[in-house]
Design a protein around this motif. Sequence first.
Motif, PDB file in Angstrom:
ATOM      1  N   ARG A  32       0.855  -1.186   0.000  1.00 16.31           N
ATOM      2  CA  ARG A  32       0.000   0.000   0.000  1.00 16.31           C
ATOM      3  C   ARG A  32       0.896   1.241   0.000  1.00 16.31           C
ATOM      4  O   ARG A  32       1.965   1.225   0.620  1.00 16.31           O
ATOM      5  CB  ARG A  32      -0.914  -0.008   1.239  1.00 16.31           C
ATOM      6  N   PHE A  33       0.429   2.293  -0.703  1.00 20.18           N
ATOM      7  CA  PHE A  33       1.247   3.496  -0.846  1.00 20.18           C
ATOM      8  C   PHE A  33       0.509   4.710  -0.287  1.00 20.18           C
ATOM      9  O   PHE A  33      -0.726   4.761  -0.263  1.00 20.18           O
ATOM     10  CB  PHE A  33       1.591   3.747  -2.319  1.00 20.18           C
ATOM     11  N   GLY A  34       1.291   5.675   0.149  1.00 28.59           N
ATOM     12  CA  GLY A  34       0.733   6.927   0.631  1.00 28.59           C
ATOM     13  C   GLY A  34       1.826   7.968   0.780  1.00 28.59           C
ATOM     14  O   GLY A  34       3.017   7.649   0.778  1.00 28.59           O
ATOM     15  N   GLU A  35       1.403   9.239   0.882  1.00 30.61           N
ATOM     16  CA  GLU A  35       2.352  10.331   1.048  1.00 30.61           C
ATOM     17  C   GLU A  35       2.296  10.834   2.481  1.00 30.61           C
ATOM     18  O   GLU A  35       1.207  10.970   3.054  1.00 30.61           O
ATOM     19  CB  GLU A  35       2.046  11.478   0.070  1.00 30.61           C
ATOM     20  N   GLY A  36       3.482  11.127   3.025  1.00 29.59           N
ATOM     21  CA  GLY A  36       3.553  11.649   4.377  1.00 29.59           C
ATOM     22  C   GLY A  36       4.868  12.374   4.596  1.00 29.59           C
ATOM     23  O   GLY A  36       5.535  12.778   3.640  1.00 29.59           O
ATOM     24  N   SER A  37       5.246  12.529   5.841  1.00 29.58           N
ATOM     25  CA  SER A  37       6.485  13.233   6.169  1.00 29.58           C
ATOM     26  C   SER A  37       7.232  12.459   7.238  1.00 29.58           C
ATOM     27  O   SER A  37       6.644  11.667   7.988  1.00 29.58           O
ATOM     28  CB  SER A  37       6.193  14.654   6.643  1.00 29.58           C
ATOM     29  N   ALA A  38       8.508  12.705   7.297  1.00 27.41           N
ATOM     30  CA  ALA A  38       9.356  12.056   8.307  1.00 27.41           C
ATOM     31  C   ALA A  38      10.443  13.024   8.726  1.00 27.41           C
ATOM     32  O   ALA A  38      10.923  13.842   7.924  1.00 27.41           O
ATOM     33  CB  ALA A  38       9.969  10.771   7.751  1.00 27.41           C
ATOM     34  N   THR A  39      10.800  12.932  10.024  1.00 29.62           N
ATOM     35  CA  THR A  39      11.877  13.769  10.553  1.00 29.62           C
ATOM     36  C   THR A  39      13.080  12.872  10.795  1.00 29.62           C
ATOM     37  O   THR A  39      13.018  11.951  11.621  1.00 29.62           O
ATOM     38  CB  THR A  39      11.455  14.461  11.851  1.00 29.62           C
ATOM     39  N   VAL A  40      14.142  13.121  10.031  1.00 28.63           N
ATOM     40  CA  VAL A  40      15.363  12.318  10.130  1.00 28.63           C
ATOM     41  C   VAL A  40      16.499  13.241  10.543  1.00 28.63           C
ATOM     42  O   VAL A  40      16.815  14.201   9.815  1.00 28.63           O
ATOM     43  CB  VAL A  40      15.679  11.627   8.791  1.00 28.63           C
ATOM     44  N   ASP A  41      17.060  12.944  11.705  1.00 25.20           N
ATOM     45  CA  ASP A  41      18.188  13.717  12.208  1.00 25.20           C
ATOM     46  C   ASP A  41      17.864  15.206  12.251  1.00 25.20           C
ATOM     47  O   ASP A  41      18.655  16.061  11.866  1.00 25.20           O
ATOM     48  CB  ASP A  41      19.430  13.465  11.342  1.00 25.20           C
ATOM     49  N   GLY A  42      16.652  15.521  12.658  1.00 21.27           N
ATOM     50  CA  GLY A  42      16.243  16.918  12.817  1.00 21.27           C
ATOM     51  C   GLY A  42      15.688  17.568  11.566  1.00 21.27           C
ATOM     52  O   GLY A  42      15.167  18.688  11.636  1.00 21.27           O
ATOM     53  N   ASP A  43      15.756  16.919  10.422  1.00 17.39           N
ATOM     54  CA  ASP A  43      15.257  17.492   9.156  1.00 17.39           C
ATOM     55  C   ASP A  43      13.955  16.806   8.769  1.00 17.39           C
ATOM     56  O   ASP A  43      13.898  15.568   8.658  1.00 17.39           O
ATOM     57  CB  ASP A  43      16.272  17.313   8.037  1.00 17.39           C
ATOM     58  N   THR A  44      12.907  17.608   8.580  1.00 16.69           N
ATOM     59  CA  THR A  44      11.603  17.081   8.179  1.00 16.69           C
ATOM     60  C   THR A  44      11.436  17.256   6.667  1.00 16.69           C
ATOM     61  O   THR A  44      11.667  18.355   6.128  1.00 16.69           O
ATOM     62  CB  THR A  44      10.467  17.802   8.916  1.00 16.69           C
ATOM     63  N   ALA A  45      11.029  16.202   6.017  1.00 18.25           N
ATOM     64  CA  ALA A  45      10.847  16.237   4.563  1.00 18.25           C
ATOM     65  C   ALA A  45       9.660  15.362   4.183  1.00 18.25           C
ATOM     66  O   ALA A  45       9.168  14.567   4.994  1.00 18.25           O
ATOM     67  CB  ALA A  45      12.114  15.762   3.847  1.00 18.25           C
TER      68      ALA A  45
END
Length: 460
Positions: free
Chosen positions: A122-135
């Motif tokens: 299943r696919f979807g769009e979201g965001s993630a914070t990696v090492d302080g950077d959100t993308a």
Amino acid sequence: MSRRWGSVRARATLGAVLVVAVALLAAGAAVLLSLRSQLLDQADAQAERTAREAAAQLSVGTPYDRLSSLDDDDRPVRIADAAGRQVAASEDLEAISGTPAADPADDADDVLAPGEIEEEPRFGEGSATVDGDTADYRFAALRVQDPGRGPLTVYAGAPLSVERDAVRTALTVMLIGFPLLLAVVAGVTWLVTRRALRPVEGIRREMAAITASADLGRRVPEPDTHDEVARLARTTNETLAALQSSVERQRRFVADASHELRSPIASLRTQLEVGAAHPGLLDVAGAVEDTVRLQRLAADLLLLARLDAGEEPVRGRVDLAALAREGAAGRPAVTVAAAAAGAAATVAGSRGQLGRVLANLLDNAQRHARTEVAVCVRRSGDRVVVEVADDGEGVPEADRERIFERFVRLDDARSRDDGGAGLGLAIARDVAARHGGTLTAGETPAGGALFELRLPAVTA
């Protein structure tokens, strides 16, 4: 400004720019949508590949701390158990949102065997914070049955920065390139239409000069092409030539009419002045003759004016054989042979005008005949033919068209009183043409003049 944009060149330029602008907008939108779709497909493939790598390791019981997928900072991975609790994640992953939710119905219906991996993610769009950077990321969710730990769900993300940058770059190029392209289209269209319409402007200027100078002898320039502008120029010159001919004909008509009217008026005035001074010397017969001549000339001029104005004759059914016999009555030298009579010789037209034609032809034939005039009425196909022949000297072949011109008399030596004003044959041909027929001059076998009138017959 309104006059400038009201020109053909301005409208053509504006129309071309609008058409190209609409086409560019449609093409640009299609390109952006296609580019975004392709980049999303690539992100989905990357996310699915990462999720399947992690699921493949989990399906054989690999410990969480030895999962190679958790070491990739560019593709964050989160592993959750059946209750949705996180059991493992990428090292620098701090927060994640927007991952595709599991469908309880699918989970209940599709029970995986130990070590089995779900086929369709299943696919979807979201965001993630990696090492302080959100993308922003494109996430793929894939279920796997761990042999020792039970059902797990792997969430793997692929960054959307490439897709966003590519779409932004393409949009920037379009925003810069489209106006430049429209400017080029506008400039090229303006120059091309100016070149194409330059002959039209030359025609307009020359027509304005002709109107101002009233010199109908001038002509507009004709371009050395075979397009619509060249045909317009040729048609304009033909129209000017016809107009010049018509004006010259009207001038000659007025001059000839004035000349023809001057003689009987002068003669009548002289006779009346002599009669006023010396009543005994008044030539009543001559005055009456001049008055009748004036009356006939005025009637001829009035009829010609009505014909030139395009007045249509009152249509009725006319028997030309009967009309010929009526015209020959009182003319002893005229014989009528009607090979067609009644319905066979019936035409549609004005009885008065057609009677005038026959009377003019008979008058002309009697003036030139030695002894007799013969009239023949016959049917020829869908035409009724009336032939008026005399036994005179005939009409020279070179003059057989000129005699139908107004105020033309070939026998200039004879007196005006005997010869008339030279309008009879001109009136006869004009009336014949108004009735859809023809009038021509020829020669009889004996050498005399032969006039042939052809009119459309009325069918039953």
